[in-house]
Scaffold this motif. Structure first.
Motif, PDB file in Angstrom:
ATOM      1  N   UNK A   1       0.910  -1.234  -0.171  1.00 40.00           N
ATOM      2  CA  UNK A   1       0.077  -0.040  -0.002  1.00 40.00           C
ATOM      3  C   UNK A   1       0.914   1.426   0.290  1.00 40.00           C
ATOM      4  N   UNK A   2       1.933   1.132   0.796  1.00 35.59           N
ATOM      5  CA  UNK A   2       2.979   2.265   0.631  1.00 35.59           C
ATOM      6  C   UNK A   2       3.467   2.856  -0.324  1.00 35.59           C
ATOM      7  N   UNK A   3       4.004   1.478  -1.178  1.00 31.74           N
ATOM      8  CA  UNK A   3       4.660   1.887  -2.367  1.00 31.74           C
ATOM      9  C   UNK A   3       3.520   2.317  -3.284  1.00 31.74           C
TER      10      UNK A   3
ATOM     11  N   UNK B   1       5.415   5.833  -0.965  1.00 35.39           N
ATOM     12  CA  UNK B   1       6.201   5.855   0.174  1.00 35.39           C
ATOM     13  C   UNK B   1       6.842   4.467   0.508  1.00 35.39           C
ATOM     14  N   UNK B   2       6.953   4.267   1.652  1.00 38.90           N
ATOM     15  CA  UNK B   2       7.550   2.951   2.105  1.00 38.90           C
ATOM     16  C   UNK B   2       7.692   2.642   3.581  1.00 38.90           C
ATOM     17  N   UNK B   3       7.910   1.655   3.997  1.00 40.39           N
ATOM     18  CA  UNK B   3       7.828   1.285   5.384  1.00 40.39           C
ATOM     19  C   UNK B   3       8.921   2.220   6.286  1.00 40.39           C
TER      20      UNK B   3
ATOM     21  N   UNK C   1      11.729  -1.877  10.560  1.00 39.30           N
ATOM     22  CA  UNK C   1      12.104  -0.683  11.073  1.00 39.30           C
ATOM     23  C   UNK C   1      13.423  -0.313  11.471  1.00 39.30           C
ATOM     24  N   UNK C   2      13.810   0.819  11.365  1.00 42.09           N
ATOM     25  CA  UNK C   2      15.084   1.289  11.770  1.00 42.09           C
ATOM     26  C   UNK C   2      15.081   1.625  13.366  1.00 42.09           C
TER      27      UNK C   2
ATOM     28  N   UNK D   1      -2.948  -3.707  11.230  1.00 44.10           N
ATOM     29  CA  UNK D   1      -2.356  -2.407  11.620  1.00 44.10           C
ATOM     30  C   UNK D   1      -2.456  -1.418  10.650  1.00 44.10           C
ATOM     31  N   UNK D   2      -2.624  -0.028  11.117  1.00 47.44           N
ATOM     32  CA  UNK D   2      -3.055   0.840  10.292  1.00 47.44           C
ATOM     33  C   UNK D   2      -1.748   1.715  10.230  1.00 47.44           C
ATOM     34  N   UNK D   3      -1.482   2.651   9.297  1.00 47.13           N
ATOM     35  CA  UNK D   3      -0.203   3.464   9.507  1.00 47.13           C
ATOM     36  C   UNK D   3      -0.499   5.130   8.647  1.00 47.13           C
ATOM     37  N   UNK D   4       0.167   5.728   9.339  1.00 43.82           N
ATOM     38  CA  UNK D   4       0.434   7.055   8.588  1.00 43.82           C
ATOM     39  C   UNK D   4       2.007   7.159   8.354  1.00 43.82           C
ATOM     40  N   UNK D   5       2.100   7.787   7.148  1.00 44.59           N
ATOM     41  CA  UNK D   5       3.304   7.994   6.635  1.00 44.59           C
ATOM     42  C   UNK D   5       3.669   9.228   5.812  1.00 44.59           C
ATOM     43  N   UNK D   6       4.786   9.491   5.459  1.00 46.14           N
ATOM     44  CA  UNK D   6       5.097  10.573   4.692  1.00 46.14           C
ATOM     45  C   UNK D   6       5.357  10.010   3.212  1.00 46.14           C
TER      46      UNK D   6
END
Length: 131
Positions: A61-63, A67-69, A96-97, A121-126
């Protein structure tokens, strides 16, 4: 992104930041569940397999959104059994780093939309470079 893992006076953390500040286009990812691209539930009764599928779905989804993880600023994790927390943390730490973990919330829930699901899991990313 600026990660504020443990600001002075904050309680200890385990794999998350108390706050993350960022600029850019925000990407909101709906709750991802342990279902593969064909719609099959993955890992019935296997927490680690389910977490791996959820992370694969998050990544996809992020890709798609540019975006990305590595650009996740906030995770919300829903577990039906807190005994699955070690499996979640193991897989999370592979993606994750630890020097730049996202802000995170963990919620124990009575159940998810399908009785075989152990995690969502849901996420917010830039999205870096997006306008």
């Amino acid at each position: 992104m600026d990660h504020f893992i443990r600001p002075t006076g904050s309680p200890p953390v385990n794999g998350y930041s108390h706050a993350v500040a960022f600029t850019g286009t925000m990407v909101a990812v709906s709750g991802q569940v342990p279902v593969d691209g064909d719609g099959n539930t993955v890992g019935k009764g296997d927490a680690e397999a389910q977490v791996r599928q959820v992370y694969a779905n998050l990544s996809t989804a992020l890709k798609a959104a540019g975006s990305g993880l590595e650009h996740v600023v906030k995770l919300t994790v829903y577990l039906t059994d807190l005994d699955d927390l070690p499996a979640f943390r193991k897989v999370r730490d592979e993606h994750q780093d630890p020097a730049r973990p996202p802000a995170s919330s963990l919620v124990k829930v009575a159940g998810l939309v399908h009785p075989d699901f152990r995690i969502e899991i849901d996420a917010l990313a830039v999205a870096p470079g997006a306008e």
